[in-house]
Design a protein around this motif. Structure first.
Motif, PDB file in Angstrom:
ATOM      1  N   ASP A  20      -1.398   5.281  10.359  1.00 14.13           N
ATOM      2  CA  ASP A  20      -0.367   5.091   9.332  1.00 14.13           C
ATOM      3  C   ASP A  20       0.410   3.790   9.543  1.00 14.13           C
ATOM      4  O   ASP A  20       1.599   3.703   9.256  1.00 14.13           O
ATOM      5  CB  ASP A  20       0.580   6.297   9.308  1.00 14.13           C
ATOM      6  N   TRP A  39       4.215  -6.529   4.829  1.00  9.60           N
ATOM      7  CA  TRP A  39       3.732  -5.272   4.234  1.00  9.60           C
ATOM      8  C   TRP A  39       4.858  -4.564   3.509  1.00  9.60           C
ATOM      9  O   TRP A  39       6.009  -4.582   3.935  1.00  9.60           O
ATOM     10  CB  TRP A  39       3.138  -4.361   5.304  1.00  9.60           C
ATOM     11  N   ASN A  51      -5.071  -0.243  -2.029  1.00  8.70           N
ATOM     12  CA  ASN A  51      -4.810   1.188  -1.849  1.00  8.70           C
ATOM     13  C   ASN A  51      -5.855   2.031  -2.567  1.00  8.70           C
ATOM     14  O   ASN A  51      -5.529   2.943  -3.302  1.00  8.70           O
ATOM     15  CB  ASN A  51      -3.404   1.530  -2.361  1.00  8.70           C
ATOM     16  N   PHE A  77      -6.720   2.980   6.802  1.00 13.56           N
ATOM     17  CA  PHE A  77      -5.731   2.433   7.737  1.00 13.56           C
ATOM     18  C   PHE A  77      -5.758   3.296   8.992  1.00 13.56           C
ATOM     19  O   PHE A  77      -6.307   4.392   8.979  1.00 13.56           O
ATOM     20  CB  PHE A  77      -4.330   2.435   7.107  1.00 13.56           C
ATOM     21  N   SER A 137      -6.829  -2.320   5.878  1.00 13.58           N
ATOM     22  CA  SER A 137      -5.962  -3.226   6.641  1.00 13.58           C
ATOM     23  C   SER A 137      -6.746  -4.455   7.068  1.00 13.58           C
ATOM     24  O   SER A 137      -6.274  -5.592   6.936  1.00 13.58           O
ATOM     25  CB  SER A 137      -5.401  -2.510   7.872  1.00 13.58           C
ATOM     26  N   SER A 186       5.751  -0.877   1.097  1.00 12.93           N
ATOM     27  CA  SER A 186       5.315   0.458   0.690  1.00 12.93           C
ATOM     28  C   SER A 186       5.527   0.645  -0.805  1.00 12.93           C
ATOM     29  O   SER A 186       6.654   0.498  -1.303  1.00 12.93           O
ATOM     30  CB  SER A 186       6.103   1.526   1.461  1.00 12.93           C
ATOM     31  N   PRO A 230      -0.236   0.020   8.444  1.00 13.55           N
ATOM     32  CA  PRO A 230      -1.025  -1.023   7.768  1.00 13.55           C
ATOM     33  C   PRO A 230      -1.011  -2.368   8.493  1.00 13.55           C
ATOM     34  O   PRO A 230      -1.970  -3.130   8.415  1.00 13.55           O
ATOM     35  CB  PRO A 230      -0.360  -1.131   6.390  1.00 13.55           C
ATOM     36  N   ALA A 261      -0.352   5.912   4.893  1.00  9.04           N
ATOM     37  CA  ALA A 261      -1.574   5.127   4.736  1.00  9.04           C
ATOM     38  C   ALA A 261      -2.692   5.863   5.481  1.00  9.04           C
ATOM     39  O   ALA A 261      -2.688   5.934   6.707  1.00  9.04           O
ATOM     40  CB  ALA A 261      -1.382   3.723   5.312  1.00  9.04           C
ATOM     41  N   THR A 281       0.859  -1.183   0.000  1.00 13.07           N
ATOM     42  CA  THR A 281       0.000   0.000   0.000  1.00 13.07           C
ATOM     43  C   THR A 281       0.890   1.225   0.000  1.00 13.07           C
ATOM     44  O   THR A 281       2.115   1.124   0.133  1.00 13.07           O
ATOM     45  CB  THR A 281      -0.967   0.005   1.200  1.00 13.07           C
ATOM     46  N   ASP A 282       0.275   2.382  -0.148  1.00 10.56           N
ATOM     47  CA  ASP A 282       1.032   3.637  -0.246  1.00 10.56           C
ATOM     48  C   ASP A 282       1.465   4.107   1.148  1.00 10.56           C
ATOM     49  O   ASP A 282       0.992   3.607   2.172  1.00 10.56           O
ATOM     50  CB  ASP A 282       0.164   4.704  -0.920  1.00 10.56           C
ATOM     51  N   GLU A 283       2.360   5.077   1.160  1.00  7.19           N
ATOM     52  CA  GLU A 283       2.801   5.707   2.396  1.00  7.19           C
ATOM     53  C   GLU A 283       2.751   7.224   2.228  1.00  7.19           C
ATOM     54  O   GLU A 283       3.318   7.737   1.274  1.00  7.19           O
ATOM     55  CB  GLU A 283       4.222   5.260   2.733  1.00  7.19           C
TER      56      GLU A 283
END
Length: 294
Positions: free
Chosen positions: A75, A104, A125, A72, A85, A106, A77, A67, A63-65
């Motif tokens: 932040d 997990w 995401n 989520f 999540s 990023s 996940p 989150a 997933t992105d950062e």
């Protein structure tokens, strides 16, 4: 070329059938009949906890950062909190992987569905399923039906908008590569070019600083933004879904991934047994019914 003798043609046909049967595995099937016919091999390929994942015995989820909430929590996940999540771990469990077997990773939003081999087994995401994106990646079936919403500062020019026409003369913004940005260009069609931001928090900062009149996000994110991040903002309204089917978020996989139908089956099972609805109620229940902009 001369036609092959009948015996050779039969032998070739039999060999072709055998090769096709071997290749079925967990690949997506074109229709229900084909899916039913391959259920035996699919069951073996989708054996719980024994999928052909990036790391043997582990399931790598990206997933992105940062989150964002409500998808989520804090932040993080890996804590199992927040809708996505919780969905990720529910899918992992359905596939036979407990929490300790989940890794997990990023990955930036746009990179998740860009062409090229992936370093993850699936990405979660808020990526909307679309024909264009399907050219580069595989998707699971949808795990969430979503609508896009408009956020504006209270007292600002956009705050009183009640229709799409009211938005046309305004400066609007959204994260690049999102359906939120597509809704601005394809539905609103504003007189000014939309502002595109690499991160959603940049779009939110632009709204706070008055660089744009309004921003577009999915509705649950809009609720979180207005309740926790920009408390002097409000949800102006939401857009109707375009076309006959709702916009849906799907899990992203490598194009042609052998895991696609296994992950899709897991998502379908979670929808059928009510898990997705339960998680949506738990984590997204605060999302308000905003007026529809037409």
């Amino acid at each position: 070329m001369y036609p092959a003798p009948r015996v050779l043609r039969r032998a070739a046909a039999a060999a072709t059938v055998a090769l096709l049967a071997t290749a079925v595995g967990c690949a997506p099937q074109p229709d229900d009949k084909a899916s039913a016919a391959s259920s035996g091999s699919a069951a073996k390929s989708c054996a719980k906890g024994k999928l052909a994942t990036k790391t043997s015995g582990k399931l790598t989820i990206a997933t992105d950062e940062p989150a964002y909430e409500p998808w989520f929590k804090d932040d993080k996940p890996a804590n199992g909190k927040g809708f996505e999540s919780a969905v990720a771990y529910a899918v992992a469990k359905q596939l036979g992987y407990d929490n300790s077997a989940v890794i997990w990773q990023s990955v930036p939003f746009n990179k998740a569905f860009a062409p090229g081999e992936k370093t993850f087994d699936f990405d979660i995401n808020q990526v909307s399923i679309s024909p264009e994106r399907k050219k580069a990646v595989d998707f699971s079936s949808g795990y969430y039906d979503v609508r896009q919403a408009v956020i504006a500062l209270k007292g600002g020019k956009a705050a009183k908008a009640t229709s799409i026409a009211d938005l046309k003369g305004l400066k609007l913004g959204a994260q690049v590569g999102t359906t939120s940005l597509n809704y601005i260009s394809d539905v609103v069609k504003p007189s000014q070019e939309a502002a595109a931001y690499s991160k959603n928090d940049q779009a939110i900062s632009a709204l706070k600083n008055g660089q744009v009149d309004a921003i577009v996000t999915d509705l649950p994110t809009a609720f979180y933004v207005t309740s926790a991040q920009v408390t002097d903002a409000r949800i102006v309204g939401q857009f109707e879904n375009q076309g006959g089917t709702p916009e849906q978020f799907g899990l992203v996989l490598d194009k042609g991934s052998g895991l696609t139908s296994c992950v899709t089956s897991a998502v379908d099972a979670l929808r059928k047994d009510g898990t997705l609805a339960k998680l949506e109620k738990q984590w997204l229940s605060d999302a308000v019914d905003a007026p529809v902009l037409k």
